[in-house]
Scaffold this motif. Structure first.
Motif, short mmCIF file in Angstrom:
data_model
loop_
_atom_site.label_atom_id
_atom_site.label_comp_id
_atom_site.label_asym_id
_atom_site.label_seq_id
_atom_site.Cartn_x
_atom_site.Cartn_y
_atom_site.Cartn_z
N GLY A 111 0.72 -1.24 0.13
CA GLY A 111 0.10 -0.07 0.23
C GLY A 111 0.85 1.14 0.15
N VAL A 112 2.03 1.28 -0.17
CA VAL A 112 2.88 2.32 -0.27
C VAL A 112 3.69 2.37 -1.53
CG1 VAL A 112 5.28 3.41 0.85
CG2 VAL A 112 3.62 2.19 2.40
N LEU A 113 3.52 3.63 -1.91
CA LEU A 113 4.21 3.90 -3.26
C LEU A 113 5.65 4.02 -3.46
CD1 LEU A 113 1.65 6.43 -4.86
CD2 LEU A 113 1.92 3.96 -5.80
N SER A 114 6.33 3.48 -4.33
CA SER A 114 7.74 3.62 -4.49
C SER A 114 8.45 5.00 -4.71
CB SER A 114 8.55 2.26 -5.18
OG SER A 114 8.16 1.18 -4.65
N GLN A 115 7.82 6.01 -4.22
CA GLN A 115 8.33 7.26 -4.65
C GLN A 115 7.89 8.35 -3.29
OE1 GLN A 115 5.48 7.25 -7.77
NE2 GLN A 115 4.38 9.06 -6.96
N PHE A 116 8.71 9.41 -3.58
CA PHE A 116 8.62 10.38 -2.53
C PHE A 116 7.36 11.44 -2.66
CE2 PHE A 116 12.59 8.17 -2.03
CZ PHE A 116 12.50 8.18 -0.82
N GLY A 117 6.27 11.29 -2.52
CA GLY A 117 5.26 12.38 -2.39
C GLY A 117 4.80 12.79 -3.89
N SER A 118 3.92 13.66 -3.91
CA SER A 118 3.53 14.21 -5.16
C SER A 118 2.47 15.41 -4.93
CB SER A 118 2.53 13.09 -5.92
OG SER A 118 1.86 13.69 -6.96
N ASN A 119 2.52 16.47 -5.91
CA ASN A 119 1.74 17.66 -5.70
C ASN A 119 0.35 17.20 -6.46
OD1 ASN A 119 3.64 18.91 -4.56
ND2 ASN A 119 4.51 19.61 -6.20
N ASP A 120 0.03 15.99 -7.26
CA ASP A 120 -1.04 15.58 -7.82
C ASP A 120 -2.13 15.50 -6.73
OD1 ASP A 120 -2.87 14.25 -9.27
OD2 ASP A 120 -1.52 13.08 -10.16
N SER A 121 -3.22 16.17 -6.90
CA SER A 121 -4.46 16.10 -5.95
C SER A 121 -4.99 14.46 -6.05
CB SER A 121 -5.67 16.97 -6.57
OG SER A 121 -6.02 16.91 -7.78
N LYS A 122 -4.97 13.93 -6.93
CA LYS A 122 -5.42 12.69 -6.95
C LYS A 122 -4.57 11.55 -6.46
CE LYS A 122 -6.99 12.65 -11.76
NZ LYS A 122 -6.65 12.54 -12.98
N GLN A 123 -3.36 12.04 -6.11
CA GLN A 123 -2.48 11.12 -5.13
C GLN A 123 -2.38 11.91 -3.61
OE1 GLN A 123 0.87 9.29 -6.45
NE2 GLN A 123 0.00 9.28 -8.52
N GLN A 124 -3.30 12.52 -3.21
CA GLN A 124 -3.02 13.04 -1.94
C GLN A 124 -3.42 12.33 -0.72
OE1 GLN A 124 -2.18 16.32 -0.84
NE2 GLN A 124 -1.85 16.71 -3.16
#
Length: 194
Positions: free
Chosen positions: A17-30
Motif C-alpha cells: 500500500g506504499v508507493l515507491s516514490q517520495f510524495g506528489s503534488n497531484d491532487s489525485k495522489q493526496q
C-alpha cells in the motif's frame, strides 16, 4: 580539485500500500502513502527500481545515481516470492522459466529466461496488512522467481500469463542483499550494497 560526495544507502521493507516514490503534488495522489512517511531520508534519495503499490519487500534506496544505474542494469538478480492462485504445476513453472509473452507499454514482450521453482513450504514472512483470501477459496502456491530484468508489474503479468494470478508479491533479494529479518516498514542505513 573536486570535492568527493559521500553517498548514503538504505534498505527498507516496503509495506503493502506504499508507493515507491517520495510524495506528489497531484491532487489525485493526496490520499496515497509514500516512502517519506517511513523515515526522514536525505535529500536526493531515490529508489533503485520500484515495487508497485500492492507489492512489498526489499527496496534499495540511494543518493548515488551510478549505483542505481548498475542495479537497474540486467547484471543484478532480483528474487521474488509470489503467492499464486491455484496449485501450480511443473508445466507452468517450465513455461515461466523459458519466458512468456506479456504486455508492456502497449506491445507484446517476451520475458527473458529466468529461474523459477515452487517453495516446499510457506515462507516465513510478516503478515500482510491487507488480508489475502484464505484456503476456503481454493488452493494457493508459493513460488520463487529470480529475474535479471524488471518490466512494470512483470512478475504479476508472468504468473497471469500461465493462468495463476499473483495474490501476494514480496521481493526478498536484490543481488546479495536479502530481506532477512526485516519487519514491514523497517529502514536500515548501510555502508554499501555490494
Amino acid at each position: 580539485m573536486t570535492e568527493q560526495t559521500t553517498h548514503r544507502h538504505f534498505i527498507i521493507y516496503k509495506p503493502y500500500g506504499v508507493l515507491s516514490q517520495f510524495g506528489s503534488n497531484d491532487s489525485k495522489q493526496q490520499s496515497k502513502r509514500f516512502l517519506g512517511m517511513l523515515y526522514d531520508f536525505p535529500e536526493g534519495i531515490m529508489p533503485i527500481g520500484r515495487l508497485d503499490e500492492k507489492s512489498e519487500g526489499l527496496l534499495l534506496l540511494t543518493t548515488d545515481g551510478k549505483m542505481s544505474d548498475f542495479v537497474n542494469s540486467q547484471k543484478v538478480e532480483k528474487e521474488y516470492y509470489a503467492l499464486v492462485n491455484g496449485a501450480i504445476t511443473e508445466v507452468e513453472i517450465e513455461c515461466l522459466k523459458a519466458g512468456v509473452e506479456i504486455g508492456f507499454e502497449g506491445r507484446k514482450y517476451q520475458t527473458k529466461p529466468c529461474k523459477v521453482f515452487k517453495l516446499d513450504k510457506d515462507p516465513n514472512l510478516p503478515e500482510r496488512s491487507k488480508k489475502i483470501r484464505d484456503a476456503r477459496h481454493g488452493p494457493t502456491s508459493w513460488i520463487s522467481i529470480i529475474l535479471n530484468e524488471g518490466k512494470f508489474r512483470q512478475v504479476r503479468k508472468m504468473t497471469s500469463a500461465v493462468g495463476f494470478p499473483t495474490l501476494r508479491l514480496v521481493r526478498v533479494r536484490v543481488g546479495d542483499m536479502h530481506l532477512n529479518n526485516l519487519q514491514v516498514g523497517d529502514v536500515v542505513e548501510v555502508q554499501t550494497f555490494f
